[in-house]
Design an enzyme around this catalytic site. Sequence first.
Site: not given
Length: 389
Positions: A28, A86
């Site tokens: 991320k 996610k």
Amino acid sequence: MTLMLASVQNRQEAEIALQAGADIIDLKDPARGALGSADIRHIVDVVGFVSGKRLVSAACGEFSGDPAALRSKVEEIASAGVDFIKIGFLPSSPIAAGVEALADIAGRKKLIAVLFADHRYEENVMTSFAKAGFYGIMLDTDDKSKGRLLDHMPPDHIPDFVAEGHRHGLMVGLAGSLEAPDIPRLLPSKPDYLGFRGALCEGLSRNGDIDAEATAKIRALIPGDRPAEKPSGVDLKLLAARGYFPGSADEDLGTDQIFVRDFVLPVHIGAYSFEHGKPQKVRFDVTADVLRVTRDPKDMHHIVSYDLIMDGIRAIIGRGHVDLVETLVEQIAAFILENPRVARVVVRVEKLELGPGGVGVQIERKRESARSSNPLRVVASGDGGRKVV
């Protein structure tokens, strides 16, 4: 077994996380928010580097309300070969539309729905993800400047979230600016994984670079049997300490005592009819004999925190009305003795609104192996959680 998820920005950070023994390498971009999507080139690079040695996940940001854009982003990340994807869902977004857009993808890729503890959702939100075929649910925090996970959700509420996810057949993860002291407080809830970013960086700065020693210290606090590779400059003793008992524990070191005194909470307790329907003040005093593992404690894995005692008491009384004080003290003692470092516990519970001063019960219980003449056998309860890998 609870796994460790380490959020990284690129291959260089992934190498540190891999060497330290992280179970899930998560991609991320922290500069883009709590669930900022990393550049697809970095995702592809890390997937190739990890090459199946660990699970790899990637964040794709928060659902903006455009189902077509969400679907396109998820398909792009899926093409990189990650194990988990996610997706963040805010209560202000049309969650049902986002879930519907991803239903067919959920049948072939493992999707993780991320909820945020600093927001409030409808009670049945978890059901919608499970019905759509999502693989897991994760609880994080959205605005990192406004507190950690446990600032928004009390420790005694965490077990309910984890248990609900497991009842729905979902893999359950917890994150949200977690630090080292949070780990022993969250492990009893039996989440499938705990996620970290800031705690792995120098100065706890999530936008900084991952630090090898900080990552190793976090890994050392999460029990696990996966051997870690040694990153340069990290003490192997830290990597060996995978849980409550470092491998070099010396039985001759004896015990220390941790205690909680004058801990007063409102409790629904009592066998009389007039005691039902309203809480009364109850005082808790607990002393636990804890086996020592070093003469020079310096890290969280060297100690047993008194937070565990208070969290356990809150969780137990949160289950509902208890008729007998005797039942309550036994439940508290059993919970504390589930920790393998605790050899003996004394629990005193006093009802403060009946009689002069207080009335109650005090018990002493020892671990079965501690040669007690009145041992209490402790059996860890299962929560029906799904197997992660």
